[in-house]
Design an enzyme around this catalytic site. Structure first.
Site, PDB file in Angstrom:
ATOM      1  CE1 TYR A  80      21.733   3.399  -1.137  1.00  0.00           C
ATOM      2  CE2 TYR A  80      20.759   5.474  -0.436  1.00  0.00           C
ATOM      3  CZ  TYR A  80      21.011   4.130  -0.216  1.00  0.00           C
ATOM      4  OH  TYR A  80      20.537   3.527   0.913  1.00  0.00           O
ATOM      5  CD  GLU A 126      13.903   7.696   2.407  1.00  0.00           C
ATOM      6  OE1 GLU A 126      13.793   6.514   2.790  1.00  0.00           O
ATOM      7  OE2 GLU A 126      14.942   8.356   2.562  1.00  0.00           O
ATOM      8  CG  ASN A 184      20.117   0.243   0.630  1.00  0.00           C
ATOM      9  OD1 ASN A 184      21.152   0.761   1.035  1.00  0.00           O
ATOM     10  ND2 ASN A 184      18.920   0.656   1.009  1.00  0.00           N
ATOM     11  CD  GLU A 185      18.046   0.288   5.191  1.00  0.00           C
ATOM     12  OE1 GLU A 185      18.398   0.894   6.208  1.00  0.00           O
ATOM     13  OE2 GLU A 185      17.026   0.588   4.527  1.00  0.00           O
ATOM     14  CD  GLU A 265      21.016   4.093   5.219  1.00  0.00           C
ATOM     15  OE1 GLU A 265      19.957   4.269   5.873  1.00  0.00           O
ATOM     16  OE2 GLU A 265      21.024   3.677   4.050  1.00  0.00           O
ATOM     17  CE1 TYR A 332      16.153  11.298   5.226  1.00  0.00           C
ATOM     18  CE2 TYR A 332      17.816  11.661   6.896  1.00  0.00           C
ATOM     19  CZ  TYR A 332      16.935  10.819   6.259  1.00  0.00           C
ATOM     20  OH  TYR A 332      16.831   9.507   6.649  1.00  0.00           O
TER      21      TYR A 332
END
Length: 635
Positions: A80, A126, A184-185, A265, A332
């Site tokens: 990203y 996030e 993105n999404e 993802e 994560y």
């Protein structure tokens, strides 16, 4: 003359022949729609990739993490680009140091890893405001992620800076970027604005070339795939271990009848919010599902492969039924830990990949060394209200009613709002945020005495006492802007009037606080007059600074800082903002400190801003192990 013409023709034919050979031997990356796979240099190609965020990893560790990913058997990384990380102030672009994107791409290239680039402009991740810069909110009616003219202009300006930088790193230009994601999404966002997506498609083609493979990623629902996809952008899907693979890829097929199967993802773990149980995803589920997808010939990117850390103020937040801030650690439960250490999950994933492609020979690079430096006792510097001449050198802005962070052009961190009590309050009197206007936490003091706090969505009223004319100081903390969903227009500060008893509080002095600038400049260690005795009997309540030093011992190894019995606040080491701590809420109990931040020869300066209450012992502990699931332990 005829001879010269013949010679000219012969030379031209030779040049054409040579150029034809060069064309046939050029690097290429494309889709074979007939056979349902990617083509790299004309040959079938399947990528096995992992997500890594350069903005969450110190640059001196980039190479280490990339080598570990390569040695696991990955042939690509997914990256990203957070817009706000590079343009925190409008028109001022930073691509140096920990923001040196091209250096990161070069290291990946040197390591032998292809890159799947995700330049946004929105990234979610996030990350604070999903990567969008907060200065966009200076246009109060702006509709983010849409064809709103103000938003499109800002996006176009940014892409005109970013995309020419990455163009030379495209695989077809001799670099390592094989694919570029658009937005993105987007299907998860309420706007569903195809004109916006068309504008991005045009921008990307203009700057990167028509032959660059562009794609979209969306969640595994019909609605998301419908709003997030666009002709000319290859549609991919994302999902985790709780999903039926066949059903998910069947959904991708409905939107892309031909071409490679792609899970952009595949979730190896999950994020934590403050107050959550620590998230974990079973290693066996991850490895088994990875194997099942690779057997089908699918291309898989594991999100995350290393999460890293939300240093400073870069954590994002969610807002479903209430505001929930993401913790500082972005570990994560990924195959590489927050500190970049190989885990059992990584070894299991490597064993799966071995079945499908040759993995590099040689040992996996080891975990970076860790050191438990032990206890350091801090001492009080002073409460924040007494330090405004240092922390707010520009002084206050006067306003009848409160101004937001965005109106003050201070986008992150903390601001202090000051007014006076309009009347005597001998009895506890409610201070109310009637429109839930405190974003996100407000620490209230009267004449320097802490009285309590207000918190977005959860604590909208508290009691205050004092005399008419007493100074009311309200320190407001921005805990990270919402990064997902419809509430990303997330203004910070005091957004609406506060009511005290029967009075609307007014006549404010609003202090922008440059805490990071002061600490980066050496404060408070350079100003000894603020030092208090090492120990004092009563810990101070409310927002107070503490300082200390970790003496050098010749070792600069990674370590983890535990603030046992401290409540909530922020920590800096040698001028670097490590992020937020909140052991009172958990689950994260330790902050990661990269070893290269520490000096082996000079005292290491520690600054703590405790917002509520420090323990009497005033100790902090440097450990050689992280503690990230305190909530689970307590329960």
């Amino acid at each position: 003359m005829a001879m010269k013409i013949l010679l000219f023709v012969a030379v031209k034919l030779l040049c054409l022949a040579v150029s034809g050979n060069l064309v046939s031997g050029e690097r290429s990356f494309s889709i074979d729609y007939k056979n349902n796979y990617f083509l790299k240099d004309g040959k079938p190609f399947q990528y096995i990739s992992g997500s890594i965020h350069y903005s969450r990893i110190p640059p001196y560790y980039w190479k280490d993490r990339l080598v570990k990913m390569y040695m696991t058997g990955l042939n690509a990384v997914q990256v990203y680009v957070p817009w706000n990380f590079h343009e925190s102030v409008q028109g001022v672009h930073n691509f140096t140091g920990d923001r040196d994107l091209e250096h990161f791409l070069d290291l990946a290239n040197q390591t032998g890893l292809l890159v799947i680039l995700r330049p946004g402009p929105y990234i979610c991740a996030e990350w604070e405001m999903g990567g969008l810069p907060a200065w966009l909110l200076q246009k109060p009616n702006i509709i983010l992620r849409s064809a709103d003219p103000d938003y499109l202009q800002a996006v176009s300006n940014w892409m005109a800076v970013l995309l020419p930088k990455v163009k030379r790193w495209l695989y077809t230009k001799g670099g390592n970027i094989i694919m570029v994601q658009v937005e993105n999404e987007y299907g998860s966002y309420y706007a569903c604005d195809y004109n916006y997506m068309r504008h991005l498609r045009t921008l990307f083609h203009f700057f990167l070339g028509e032959d660059t493979l562009l794609f979209t990623t969306d969640g595994n629902t019909d609605k998301e795939m419908t709003c997030g996809t666009l002709e000319g952008l290859y549609a991919t899907v994302d999902f985790g271990t709780d999903t039926n693979i066949t059903q998910a890829f069947n959904r991708q097929r409905r939107f892309e009848p031909r071409g490679p199967l792609v899970n952009s993802e595949f979730y190896t773990g999950w994020l934590d919010h403050w107050g959550d149980q620590h998230a974990a995803v079973d290693t066996q589920k991850v490895s088994r599902m990875l194997e099942d997808m690779l057997i089908t010939g699918a291309n898989v990117n594991m999100y995350m492969f290393e999460g890293g850390t939300n240093f400073g103020y870069w954590n994002g937040a969610d807002h479903d039924n209430r505001f929930r801030s993401v913790v500082t650690s972005y570990d994560y439960d990924a195959p590489l830990s927050e500190a970049g250490d190989p885990t059992e999950k990584l070894l299991a994933i490597r064993d799966v990949i071995k079945q499908f492609r040759d993995i590099p020979s040689g040992p996996m690079p080891p975990a970076t060394p860790k050191f438990a430096y032990g206890f350091v006792i801090l001492r009080k510097v002073g409460n924040i209200s007494s330090l405004l001449n240092i922390l707010s050198p520009s002084g206050p802005v006067q306003s009848q009613y409160p101004l937001t962070f965005e109106e003050m052009k201070q986008y992150y961190g903390y601001m202090l709002y000051r007014t006076t009590l309009p009347r005597d309050l001998s009895e506890p009197t409610p201070l109310i945020s009637p429109l839930n206007g405190v974003h996100d936490r407000a620490y209230v003091s009267v004449n320097g005495v802490f009285q309590g706090l207000l918190e977005r969505d959860t604590v909208l009223v508290m009691n205050v006492t004092g005399q008419q004319g007493d100074t009311v100081d309200i320190l407001v903390e921005n805990m990270g802007r919402v990064n997902f969903g419809s509430k990303i227009n997330d203004y910070k500060g005091i957004l609406s009037n506060l009511i005290l008893g029967k009075d609307v509080l007014s006549d404010w002095k609003i202090y922008p606080l440059d805490i990071d600038g002061a600490i980066a400049g050496g404060w408070p260690h350079t100003e000894r007059q603020h030092a208090f005795p090492v120990l004092h009997k009563e810990p101070s309540a409310g927002p107070v600074f503490y300082m200390g030093t970790l003496q050098p011992n010749g070792v600069a190894w990674d370590t983890f800082l535990k603030l046992n019995e401290w409540t909530k606040g922020q920590v800096w080491i040698n001028g670097v903002n490590l992020g937020r701590y909140w052991p009172a809420r958990g689950p994260q109990l330790t902050l990661y400190i990269p070893g290269p931040l520490l000096s082996t020869t000079q005292p290491n300066n520690i600054v703590v801003l405790e917002l509520e209450r420090a323990p009497e012992h005033l100790r902090v502990l440097f450990m050689d192990q992280p503690q990230l699931n305190g909530t689970a332990e307590k329960s």
